[in-house]
Scaffold this motif. Structure first.
Motif, PDB file in Angstrom:
ATOM      1  N   ALA A 186     -21.997  72.487 -30.644  1.00 18.91           N
ATOM      2  CA  ALA A 186     -22.685  73.279 -29.947  1.00 18.91           C
ATOM      3  C   ALA A 186     -21.695  75.024 -30.290  1.00 18.91           C
ATOM      4  O   ALA A 186     -21.823  76.092 -29.878  1.00 18.91           O
ATOM      5  CB  ALA A 186     -22.189  73.269 -28.133  1.00 18.91           C
ATOM      6  N   MET A 187     -20.510  74.388 -30.731  1.00 15.06           N
ATOM      7  CA  MET A 187     -19.895  75.406 -31.359  1.00 15.06           C
ATOM      8  C   MET A 187     -20.738  76.622 -32.480  1.00 15.06           C
ATOM      9  O   MET A 187     -20.067  77.845 -32.547  1.00 15.06           O
ATOM     10  CB  MET A 187     -18.307  75.269 -31.915  1.00 15.06           C
ATOM     11  N   ILE A 215     -12.188  80.809 -34.679  1.00 12.22           N
ATOM     12  CA  ILE A 215     -11.725  79.492 -33.270  1.00 12.22           C
ATOM     13  C   ILE A 215     -13.250  78.477 -34.383  1.00 12.22           C
ATOM     14  O   ILE A 215     -13.939  78.095 -34.063  1.00 12.22           O
ATOM     15  CB  ILE A 215     -12.522  79.934 -31.896  1.00 12.22           C
ATOM     16  N   LEU A 216     -11.594  77.949 -34.096  1.00 14.01           N
ATOM     17  CA  LEU A 216     -11.507  76.192 -34.597  1.00 14.01           C
ATOM     18  C   LEU A 216     -11.919  75.386 -33.797  1.00 14.01           C
ATOM     19  O   LEU A 216     -11.111  75.342 -33.003  1.00 14.01           O
ATOM     20  CB  LEU A 216     -11.036  75.812 -36.232  1.00 14.01           C
ATOM     21  N   PRO A 217     -12.616  73.772 -33.934  1.00 11.06           N
ATOM     22  CA  PRO A 217     -12.427  72.565 -33.030  1.00 11.06           C
ATOM     23  C   PRO A 217     -11.225  71.977 -32.717  1.00 11.06           C
ATOM     24  O   PRO A 217     -10.477  71.764 -34.221  1.00 11.06           O
ATOM     25  CB  PRO A 217     -13.896  71.687 -33.184  1.00 11.06           C
ATOM     26  N   LEU A 269      -9.424  70.862 -41.015  1.00 16.34           N
ATOM     27  CA  LEU A 269      -8.619  71.472 -40.128  1.00 16.34           C
ATOM     28  C   LEU A 269      -6.801  71.468 -40.927  1.00 16.34           C
ATOM     29  O   LEU A 269      -6.178  72.079 -40.687  1.00 16.34           O
ATOM     30  CB  LEU A 269      -7.924  70.790 -38.455  1.00 16.34           C
ATOM     31  N   ASP A 270      -6.415  70.971 -41.238  1.00 14.23           N
ATOM     32  CA  ASP A 270      -4.950  69.570 -42.496  1.00 14.23           C
ATOM     33  C   ASP A 270      -5.748  70.467 -43.306  1.00 14.23           C
ATOM     34  O   ASP A 270      -4.155  71.950 -43.489  1.00 14.23           O
ATOM     35  CB  ASP A 270      -5.380  68.884 -43.076  1.00 14.23           C
ATOM     36  N   ALA A 271      -6.732  71.474 -44.301  1.00 12.95           N
ATOM     37  CA  ALA A 271      -6.333  72.619 -44.917  1.00 12.95           C
ATOM     38  C   ALA A 271      -6.020  74.323 -44.628  1.00 12.95           C
ATOM     39  O   ALA A 271      -5.120  74.721 -45.288  1.00 12.95           O
ATOM     40  CB  ALA A 271      -8.072  72.220 -45.490  1.00 12.95           C
ATOM     41  N   MET A 316      -8.414  74.805 -31.281  1.00  9.69           N
ATOM     42  CA  MET A 316      -8.477  75.138 -30.218  1.00  9.69           C
ATOM     43  C   MET A 316      -7.074  73.626 -29.837  1.00  9.69           C
ATOM     44  O   MET A 316      -7.109  73.122 -30.252  1.00  9.69           O
ATOM     45  CB  MET A 316      -9.277  74.519 -29.795  1.00  9.69           C
ATOM     46  N   GLY A 317      -6.406  74.291 -28.930  1.00  9.93           N
ATOM     47  CA  GLY A 317      -5.658  73.421 -28.657  1.00  9.93           C
ATOM     48  C   GLY A 317      -4.473  72.767 -29.277  1.00  9.93           C
ATOM     49  O   GLY A 317      -2.909  72.582 -28.794  1.00  9.93           O
ATOM     50  N   GLU A 318      -4.639  73.903 -30.208  1.00  9.60           N
ATOM     51  CA  GLU A 318      -2.662  74.103 -30.515  1.00  9.60           C
ATOM     52  C   GLU A 318      -2.426  75.801 -31.496  1.00  9.60           C
ATOM     53  O   GLU A 318      -1.053  75.509 -31.450  1.00  9.60           O
ATOM     54  CB  GLU A 318      -3.538  73.855 -32.533  1.00  9.60           C
ATOM     55  N   GLY A 319      -3.448  76.429 -31.491  1.00  6.14           N
ATOM     56  CA  GLY A 319      -2.505  77.854 -31.468  1.00  6.14           C
ATOM     57  C   GLY A 319      -3.159  78.161 -32.696  1.00  6.14           C
ATOM     58  O   GLY A 319      -4.463  78.175 -32.887  1.00  6.14           O
TER      59      GLY A 319
END
Length: 99
Positions: free
Chosen positions: A82-83, A69-71, A48-50, A6-9
């Protein structure tokens, strides 16, 4: 598989990486259950880095359907909670195969 942060692509991620990512996902779940904010932050960043390093970024103008979809990195513990599904951010029943 296509993963959206989310927010990155989006990134295209080979299914062979799911096992290692599930390990981080399990750690994240445990830290959330224990209310370990510092551990949660550290593990979310590692997860997220991985995904970023193992995946291949899709062009910004690409609109592929996302399998996961990841936060966003700055997401709060409550937002991530919540996700979550029963299995965490990476459900056990993700269909395997090329996308």
């Amino acid at each position: 598989m296509i993963v959206r942060i989310m927010g990155e692509g989006q990134v295209r991620l080979d299914d062979s990486h799911l096992s290692g990512l599930n390990t981080l996902d399990d750690e994240l779940l445990e830290e959330m259950e224990n209310g370990d904010e510092a551990g949660f932050r550290r593990t979310l960043a590692a997860l997220l880095d991985a995904v970023r390093s193992l995946g291949t970024p899709l062009p910004d103008d690409s609109l592929e359907p996302s399998d996961l979809i990841l936060p966003a990195p700055e997401a709060t513990l409550d937002e991530v909670r919540a996700m979550l599904g029963e299995d965490g951010l990476f459900p056990a029943d993700i269909p395997a195969g090329p996308r």
